[in-house]
Design an enzyme around this catalytic site. Structure first.
Site, PDB file in Angstrom:
ATOM      1  N   LYS A 109       0.815  -1.217   0.000  1.00 18.85           N
ATOM      2  CA  LYS A 109       0.000   0.000   0.000  1.00 18.85           C
ATOM      3  C   LYS A 109       0.852   1.273   0.000  1.00 18.85           C
ATOM      4  O   LYS A 109       0.421   2.313  -0.482  1.00 18.85           O
ATOM      5  CB  LYS A 109      -0.920   0.015   1.222  1.00 18.85           C
ATOM      6  CG  LYS A 109      -1.890  -1.168   1.307  1.00 18.85           C
ATOM      7  CD  LYS A 109      -3.086  -0.994   0.400  1.00 18.85           C
ATOM      8  CE  LYS A 109      -4.059  -2.158   0.520  1.00 18.85           C
ATOM      9  NZ  LYS A 109      -5.111  -2.132  -0.501  1.00 18.85           N
ATOM     10  N   GLU A 131     -10.061   5.249   3.472  1.00 21.04           N
ATOM     11  CA  GLU A 131     -10.728   4.093   4.040  1.00 21.04           C
ATOM     12  C   GLU A 131      -9.670   3.043   4.316  1.00 21.04           C
ATOM     13  O   GLU A 131      -8.618   3.056   3.677  1.00 21.04           O
ATOM     14  CB  GLU A 131     -11.749   3.540   3.037  1.00 21.04           C
ATOM     15  CG  GLU A 131     -11.176   2.632   1.937  1.00 21.04           C
ATOM     16  CD  GLU A 131     -10.221   3.318   0.943  1.00 21.04           C
ATOM     17  OE1 GLU A 131     -10.197   4.561   0.902  1.00 21.04           O
ATOM     18  OE2 GLU A 131      -9.492   2.599   0.221  1.00 21.04           O
ATOM     19  N   SER A 398       2.153  -9.532  -0.694  1.00 18.19           N
ATOM     20  CA  SER A 398       1.764  -8.118  -0.609  1.00 18.19           C
ATOM     21  C   SER A 398       2.017  -7.483   0.743  1.00 18.19           C
ATOM     22  O   SER A 398       2.126  -6.261   0.836  1.00 18.19           O
ATOM     23  CB  SER A 398       0.293  -7.965  -0.995  1.00 18.19           C
ATOM     24  OG  SER A 398      -0.519  -8.787  -0.187  1.00 18.19           O
TER      25      SER A 398
END
Ligand SMILES: Cc1ncc(COP(=O)(O)O)c(C=O)c1O
Lengths: 414, 264
Positions: A109, A131, A398
């Site tokens: 992210k 969010e 990830s």
């Protein structure tokens, strides 16, 4: 690496006027998917973001700044790790992990967040909202906000606040305000609704730092471009290590950002199969899953036309997954398009399969993955057995599993 | 069936603004919604918007979210929405459906337009349908002979207002402020300018919604707009009432107060 190589644009992209093989049309459409279904009040803000991004993505100064942050702050390039002991459980196929878990803040992210935080400054806005599901996007956003001196508010479903309590504490420590969202399913989808409500109210000084490749145009394109460094690096690393491209690329799919990030550099490589793994929760047919692409139907959610978990009257069906980051009844429109064109294949992985892969990677390799990423690992185990021992499989790891220890303690009675 | 055209003609003839009331179908109950909307019409509402309850109302504030959630919990379906329209249209008000796009998309644009027209509905308000994506709905609505109302906002530049207004028939909905639905202390100061800019781009009537909750605010808006839209304030009365009967009394009182406001 030069400033333009490996970030949102490669030098090859620049030579081709920055047009990627797979860009949406002027309305943000990938085939019949994407577009904008939002209150008119937000259209000027979306136009503003799109226009600023169009300028930024060919501005060498911007690209250099982004590249610099990725290298000196986020820890790029991330390494590629071959996991032989783990791969023994995958029929002997070679498995290579792209280690996004080793980035600053512990998940992919951060790539998108740093790009959008720079964009926020270009837009002259002083506040960001976001969010978050697993809390990784929230932590990354709070981190970038701290770094760049931006005010930061994070919306997070109350259920997710509980299962990712550690990340709530991290966000607060980083100076963000965390707002638990108590309506609807109290998970990611409701956090997105609440963030949109904030945005429409405060849009003059606020950027909505959207965390995945879903939502209205231009978010699917922007988030993808900031995440595509994952695949650009991995493609080069796999070539260096093995002398050839991988047979398959595997990624978990929630909204779809880490998957698009690793897929994108391989889209034109016809011999490379792309596999996205959605959260199967308790299993297809139980009604308790997040199998948006594999079980859902085409509709509109959060501003875009895409696959959605919905009933026959268009009401969103609540999703379920043991992993907060995949617990979402929608998915990015580019994935919907990759599914329809057959370029990528999407399958489900149940909670149980994911947790097995989670524990297996820890025990065989000493790497504790995020439960989200464990879905891709479980998919790779399955795929390896299918493709046989000659196959080379790239898996996007990830994120790391620190945030998931509470869930793991409960699940495994640790 | 009363058309929007007839409503605005009549209001203009009486030198006043039209009063538009909003309630979600199925709230407080399926029959209760028809009763409440009918009371609103008897006390002076010219137009009723029946909300189609949707699971993800991202343009709505806490009051409407609460009502919609209750309605969905009551099991409200699209057939109930259409029955509600049928019931309310009998009261003599021009009756519209206000809905997010996905329920229509899923139900089928042509089928929804047809079924709404058969129920006596005169049109729709679609807050998250942009002109770029509106083509299927404009075609279906035209075919069924119902009006299409879209929203403009204080942030809308003039060329965008023109684009949105070109999709509208019946009237243009001007959002008074940047934000979600819900009554406010004051009506957005941007509303009057937005109405002016909208009128410069279309001959259609322009109605103002978001934030209007009492007679004084209705009078203020009526001074520059063709219609005044009130939703959350009605819902608030129903939510706060100890029982359905007193809820109806409260709703009727508010409608009368607003009706006096638009005539001031
Ligand atoms: C580690 C990790 N992987 C995957 C995801 C899923 O998001 P996306 O599908 O956008 O990559 C998340 C989301 O929170 C995450 O934290």
């Amino acid at each position: 690496m030069t400033a333009t190589e490996g970030t949102i644009l490669t030098s090859a992209d620049l030579a081709g006027n920055g047009v990627h093989g797979n860009d949406p049309d002027v309305h943000g459409k990938f085939g019949r998917f994407g577009g904008r279904y939002v209150p008119e009040a937000l259209i000027p803000a979306l136009d503003e973001v799109a226009a600023e991004y169009e300028k930024a993505k060919t501005d060498l100064g911007f690209l250099r700044e982004f590249d610099h942050l990725l290298r000196t702050y986020a820890g790029r390039p991330t390494t590629l790790t071959e996991v032989q002991r783990f791969a023994e459980h995958a029929g002997g196929a070679r498995i290579l992990l792209k280690r996004e878990d080793l980035t600053h803040t512990g998940a992919h992210k951060i790539n998108n967040v740093l790009g959008q935080a720079l964009l926020t400054k270009r837009l002259g806005k002083r506040r960001v909202i976001a969010e978050t599901g697993a809390g990784q996007h929230g932590v990354a956003t709070a981190t970038a906000a701290a770094l760049m001196g931006l005010e930061c508010v994070i919306y997070m479903g109350a259920v997710d606040c509980e299962r990712q309590a550690l990340n709530v504490a991290r966000m607060k420590l980083l100076g963000a305000t965390v707002v638990p969202v108590t309506n609807g399913s109290q998970t990611l989808k409701d956090a997105i609704n609440e963030a949109f409500r904030d945005w429409v109210t405060n849009v003059d000084h606020t950027h909505y730092l959207f965390g995945t490749v879903a939502g209205p145009h231009p978010f699917p394109e922007i988030v993808r471009d900031f995440a595509r460094i994952i695949g650009v690096e991995a493609r080069r690393q796999v070539l260096e290590l093995t002398g050839a491209l991988p047979d398959a690329v595997c990624a978990a799919v929630g909204g779809g950002s880490n998957a698009i990030g690793v897929f994108h550099a391989f889209i034109e490589d016809e011999g490379v199969r792309l596999y996205g793994y959605e959260a199967g929760g308790r299993g297809a047919g139980t009604g308790e899953h997040a199998l948006t692409l594999t079980e859902g139907s085409v509709g509109v959610l959060h501003g875009a036309r895409t696959y959605v978990l919905q009933d026959e009257e268009g009401q969103t069906i609540e999703s379920h997954s043991i992993s907060a980051g995949l617990d979402y009844p929608g998915v990015g429109p580019e994935h919907a398009w990759l599914k329809d064109t057959g370029r990528a294949t999407y399958e489900g992985v149940t909670d149980e399969e994911a947790m097995e892969a989670f524990a297996l990677l820890a025990r065989t390799e000493g790497i504790i993955p995020a439960i989200e990423s464990s879905h891709a690992l479980a998919g790779a185990l399955r795929l390896g057995r299918e493709l046989g021992p000659d196959a080379v499989i790239l898996v996007n790891l990830s994120g790391r599993g620190d945030k998931d220890m509470g869930t793991a303690m409960k699940y495994f009675n640790l | 069936m009363t058309t929007l055209h007839a409503v605005f003609d009549k209001a203009r003839a009486e030198d006043r603004a039209a009063l538009v009331g909003y309630l979600p179908a199925g709230f407080p109950t399926k029959d209760g919604a028809v009763a409440a909307a009918t009371a609103m019409v008897e006390a002076g509402c010219d137009v009723i918007e029946i909300g189609l309850p949707y699971s993800d109302p991202l343009m709505d504030g806490p009051t409407i979210q609460d009502a919609v959630h209750r309605s969905l919990t009551n099991g409200t379906r699209i057939a109930d929405v259409l029955r509600t329209v049928e019931g309310v249209a009998k009261s003599g008000a021009a009756t519209l459906v206000m809905t997010y796009w996905n329920p229509i998309d899923r139900y089928g644009a042509e089928r929804f337009a047809r079924d709404l027209a058969s129920a006596g509905g005169v049109g729709t308000i679609t807050p998250d349908l942009t002109p770029e994506e509106s083509e299927p709905w404009l075609a279906a609505s035209k075919e069924a002979g119902i009006d299409t109302v879209f929203l403009v906002a204080p942030s809308s530049p003039d060329e965008r207002i023109a684009r949105v207004a070109a999709c509208c028939t019946g009237f243009v909905y001007a959002a008074s402020l940047m934000g979600v639905t819900g009554a406010r202390e004051t009506v957005g100061s941007a509303a009057e300018g937005l109405v002016k800019r909208t009128k410069a781009n279309t001959p259609l009537p322009v109605c103002v919604g978001l934030g209007v909750g009492n007679g004084a605010q209705a009078a203020e808006v009526a001074a520059y707009a063709d219609g005044v839209i009130v939703g959350s304030a009605f819902i608030r009365r129903l939510l706060d009432a100890p029982d359905e009967k007193s809820g109806l009394v409260a709703v009727r009182e508010l409608a009368s107060e607003l009706a006096r406001g638009v005539r001031r």
